[in-house]
Design an enzyme around this catalytic site. Structure first.
Site, PDB file in Angstrom:
ATOM      1  CB  SER A 170      39.885  48.117  40.562  1.00  0.00           C
ATOM      2  OG  SER A 170      41.174  48.658  40.743  1.00  0.00           O
ATOM      3  CE1 TYR A 218      41.706  44.259  37.100  1.00  0.00           C
ATOM      4  CE2 TYR A 218      42.751  46.351  37.674  1.00  0.00           C
ATOM      5  CZ  TYR A 218      42.039  45.211  38.042  1.00  0.00           C
ATOM      6  OH  TYR A 218      41.655  45.033  39.358  1.00  0.00           O
TER       7      TYR A 218
HETATM    8  N1  LIG Z   1      44.718  42.769  44.624  1.00  0.00           N
HETATM    9  C1  LIG Z   1      44.514  44.020  44.249  1.00  0.00           C
HETATM   10  O1  LIG Z   1      45.373  44.893  44.391  1.00  0.00           O
HETATM   11  C2  LIG Z   1      43.164  44.407  43.669  1.00  0.00           C
HETATM   12  C3  LIG Z   1      42.832  45.765  43.605  1.00  0.00           C
HETATM   13  C4  LIG Z   1      41.621  46.124  43.082  1.00  0.00           C
HETATM   14  C5  LIG Z   1      40.725  45.170  42.641  1.00  0.00           C
HETATM   15  N2  LIG Z   1      41.052  43.863  42.686  1.00  0.00           N
HETATM   16  C6  LIG Z   1      40.091  42.878  42.183  1.00  0.00           C
HETATM   17  O2  LIG Z   1      39.798  41.949  43.202  1.00  0.00           O
HETATM   18  C7  LIG Z   1      39.305  40.752  42.618  1.00  0.00           C
HETATM   19  C8  LIG Z   1      39.983  39.566  43.281  1.00  0.00           C
HETATM   20  O3  LIG Z   1      41.357  39.573  42.959  1.00  0.00           O
HETATM   21  P1  LIG Z   1      42.496  39.263  44.013  1.00  0.00           P
HETATM   22  O4  LIG Z   1      43.243  40.505  44.237  1.00  0.00           O
HETATM   23  O5  LIG Z   1      41.953  38.547  45.175  1.00  0.00           O
HETATM   24  O6  LIG Z   1      43.443  38.332  43.111  1.00  0.00           O
HETATM   25  P2  LIG Z   1      43.751  36.780  43.149  1.00  0.00           P
HETATM   26  O7  LIG Z   1      44.306  36.389  44.468  1.00  0.00           O
HETATM   27  O8  LIG Z   1      44.563  36.537  41.912  1.00  0.00           O
HETATM   28  O9  LIG Z   1      42.322  36.091  42.991  1.00  0.00           O
HETATM   29  C9  LIG Z   1      41.666  35.991  41.751  1.00  0.00           C
HETATM   30  C10 LIG Z   1      40.575  34.940  41.875  1.00  0.00           C
HETATM   31  O10 LIG Z   1      39.888  34.859  40.607  1.00  0.00           O
HETATM   32  C11 LIG Z   1      39.828  33.496  40.217  1.00  0.00           C
HETATM   33  N3  LIG Z   1      39.857  33.359  38.776  1.00  0.00           N
HETATM   34  C12 LIG Z   1      40.829  33.793  37.917  1.00  0.00           C
HETATM   35  N4  LIG Z   1      40.537  33.409  36.666  1.00  0.00           N
HETATM   36  C13 LIG Z   1      39.361  32.717  36.734  1.00  0.00           C
HETATM   37  C14 LIG Z   1      38.551  32.042  35.779  1.00  0.00           C
HETATM   38  N5  LIG Z   1      38.893  32.003  34.487  1.00  0.00           N
HETATM   39  N6  LIG Z   1      37.422  31.428  36.191  1.00  0.00           N
HETATM   40  C15 LIG Z   1      37.084  31.441  37.504  1.00  0.00           C
HETATM   41  N7  LIG Z   1      37.789  32.069  38.452  1.00  0.00           N
HETATM   42  C16 LIG Z   1      38.922  32.684  38.070  1.00  0.00           C
HETATM   43  C17 LIG Z   1      41.078  32.852  40.846  1.00  0.00           C
HETATM   44  O11 LIG Z   1      40.874  31.461  41.064  1.00  0.00           O
HETATM   45  P3  LIG Z   1      41.422  30.281  40.131  1.00  0.00           P
HETATM   46  O12 LIG Z   1      42.772  30.661  39.631  1.00  0.00           O
HETATM   47  O13 LIG Z   1      41.393  29.125  41.054  1.00  0.00           O
HETATM   48  O14 LIG Z   1      40.394  30.147  39.033  1.00  0.00           O
HETATM   49  C18 LIG Z   1      41.131  33.561  42.185  1.00  0.00           C
HETATM   50  O15 LIG Z   1      40.296  32.908  43.104  1.00  0.00           O
HETATM   51  C19 LIG Z   1      39.582  40.874  41.120  1.00  0.00           C
HETATM   52  O16 LIG Z   1      38.385  41.214  40.451  1.00  0.00           O
HETATM   53  C20 LIG Z   1      40.581  42.012  41.029  1.00  0.00           C
HETATM   54  O17 LIG Z   1      40.512  42.687  39.799  1.00  0.00           O
HETATM   55  C21 LIG Z   1      42.256  43.451  43.203  1.00  0.00           C
END
Ligand SMILES: NC(=O)c1ccc[n+]([C@@H]2O[C@H](COP(=O)([O-])OP(=O)(O)OC[C@H]3O[C@@H](n4cnc5c(N)ncnc54)[C@H](OP(=O)(O)O)[C@@H]3O)[C@@H](O)[C@H]2O)c1
Length: 264
Positions: free
Chosen positions: A138, A151
Site C-alpha cells: 500500500s 496497518y
Molecule cells: N482499498 C484500498 O484503498 C487499498 C489501498 C491499498 C492497499 N490495499 C490492500 O489491498 C488488499 C485487498 O483489499 P481490498 O481493498 O480489495 O479490500 P476488500 O474488498 O475488503 O478485500 C479484502 C479481501 O481479503 C479477504 N480476507 C479478509 N480477511 C481474511 C481472512 N481472515 N482470511 C482470508 N481472507 C481474508 C476478504 O475476503 P473474506 O472476507 O471473504 O475472507 C476479501 O476478499 C489488502 O491487502 C489491502 O490492504 C487496499
C-alpha cells in the site's frame, strides 16, 4: 497461460485480479473465507471465459492456513505460476482504543500468511525457474501512519520483504513485486471502520480494475514495486524524501486524528 492463486479473491482488488486474469485466459484458484461469493465468482469466470476456477475456503489468520492451502492446491493437481498475496485489512483509530485481537489478526493476515504462502510456493517456482509473486502492499507502507499504525507497519513489512525477494530472485527466473495502491474502491474502508470523509482524502477512489491493469503492466516490466493510481499517490510516497520524518508523521496525525479525540 498457467494458473494464478489469489488470496482475498472474494471482493475488491482480489476479485478484480481474478476477473482480469481469467479474461486473459489464466486459470485461477480463489482463496478467502466467504464460500458463497468465491463459488459465485468461480462459476461466472468459468462460464464467461472458459477457464478453470477452483475455490479454497480458508481463514488465513489461522496459523496452519498456508500449509492447508498448499496441500489443497497439490490435491487439485495444479501448479501455481502466479501467486497474488492480496488478502488484508486495516483498522482505523488510536492504537490503544482498538481491539487487540483484530490488530493481532491483521498482523497474521497481512504479514504472517503472506510470508508463509511465499515460503510454500516460491521453492517450486525457483526449481522451475519461472513464476511470479505479487504482494499487495500500500502507499501506507512508505511512512508511519498515526491512527493506522499497525496497518501501515504491516504494509512497510510487505514492501521491504517483497523488494528484498525481488533482488534475491532476479537470477532465478522468478519475479517478486510489491503492488502499492492508494485509496481504491473496495470493502476495505468498511472493514477498517474508516470514516467515509477520510477514505480518499477528497479525491475519488480508484476503481479496482485500474489497480490490476497497472500492476500487471509493471509485472511485465519486471519492476520491484509499483505505485498505482496516479500522481497524488506518487507525491504521497515521495513525501518522506523531502520532509523531516517528525514533520511528516505529525502532519499525518493531524489529518487522521479521530474527531472525538482531536485537540481543540
Ligand atoms: N482499498 C484500498 O484503498 C487499498 C489501498 C491499498 C492497499 N490495499 C490492500 O489491498 C488488499 C485487498 O483489499 P481490498 O481493498 O480489495 O479490500 P476488500 O474488498 O475488503 O478485500 C479484502 C479481501 O481479503 C479477504 N480476507 C479478509 N480477511 C481474511 C481472512 N481472515 N482470511 C482470508 N481472507 C481474508 C476478504 O475476503 P473474506 O472476507 O471473504 O475472507 C476479501 O476478499 C489488502 O491487502 C489491502 O490492504 C487496499
Amino acid at each position: 497461460m498457467g494458473t494464478a492463486l489469489i488470496t482475498g479473491a472474494s471482493s475488491g482488488i482480489g476479485a478484480a485480479f481474478a476477473e482480469v486474469l481469467a479474461q486473459r485466459g489464466m486459470n485461477v484458484v480463489l482463496v478467502a473465507r466467504s464460500e458463497d461469493r468465491l463459488q459465485q465468482l468461480a462459476d461466472t469466470l468459468e462460464s464467461k471465459h472458459g477457464i478453470r476456477a477452483d475455490v479454497i475456503v480458508q481463514d488465513l489468520t489461522k496459523p496452519e492456513a498456508a500449509a492447508a492451502v498448499f496441500e489443497t492446491v497439490k490435491s487439485l493437481g495444479v501448479e501455481i505460476d502466479l501467486l497474488i498475496n492480496n488478502a488484508g485489512f486495516g483498522d482505523y483509530g488510536a492504537f490503544c482504543d482498538r481491539p487487540r485481537q483484530k490488530q493481532l489478526d491483521m498482523i497474521q493476515l497481512n504479514i504472517g500468511a503472506l510470508v508463509d504462502l511465499t515460503h510454500h510456493f516460491l521453492p517450486q517456482m525457483q526449481q522451475r525457474k519461472s513464476g511470479s509473486i505479487l504482494n499487495i502492499a500500500s502507499i501506507a507502507g512508505f511512512q508511519p501512519m498515526p491512527y493506522l499504525s499497525i496497518y501501515a507497519a504491516t504494509k512497510a513489512f510487505v514492501l521491504s520483504f517483497s523488494e528484498a525477494l525481488w533482488a534475491e530472485n532476479q537470477d532465478k527466473g522468478v519475479h517478486v513485486m510489491a503492488v502499492c495502491p492508494g485509496p481504491t474502491e473496495s470493502s476495505f474502508f468498511e472493514a477498517a471502520d474508516f470514516p467515509q470523509t477520510l477514505a480518499s482524502g477528497g479525491q475519488s477512489l480508484v476503481p479496482a480494475p485500474v489497480v490490476v491493469q497497472e500492476a500487471l503492466q509493471a509485472l511485465e516490466q519486471k519492476q520491484s514495486n509499483v505505485v498505482t493510481g496516479g500522481i497524488g499517490n506518487q507525491i504521497m510516497v515521495n513525501a518522506s524524501r523531502f520532509l523531516p520524518r517528525p514533520t511528516l508523521v505529525n502532519g499525518i496525525a493531524k489529518l487522521f486524528r479521530p474527531k472525538a479525540t482531536s485537540n481543540p
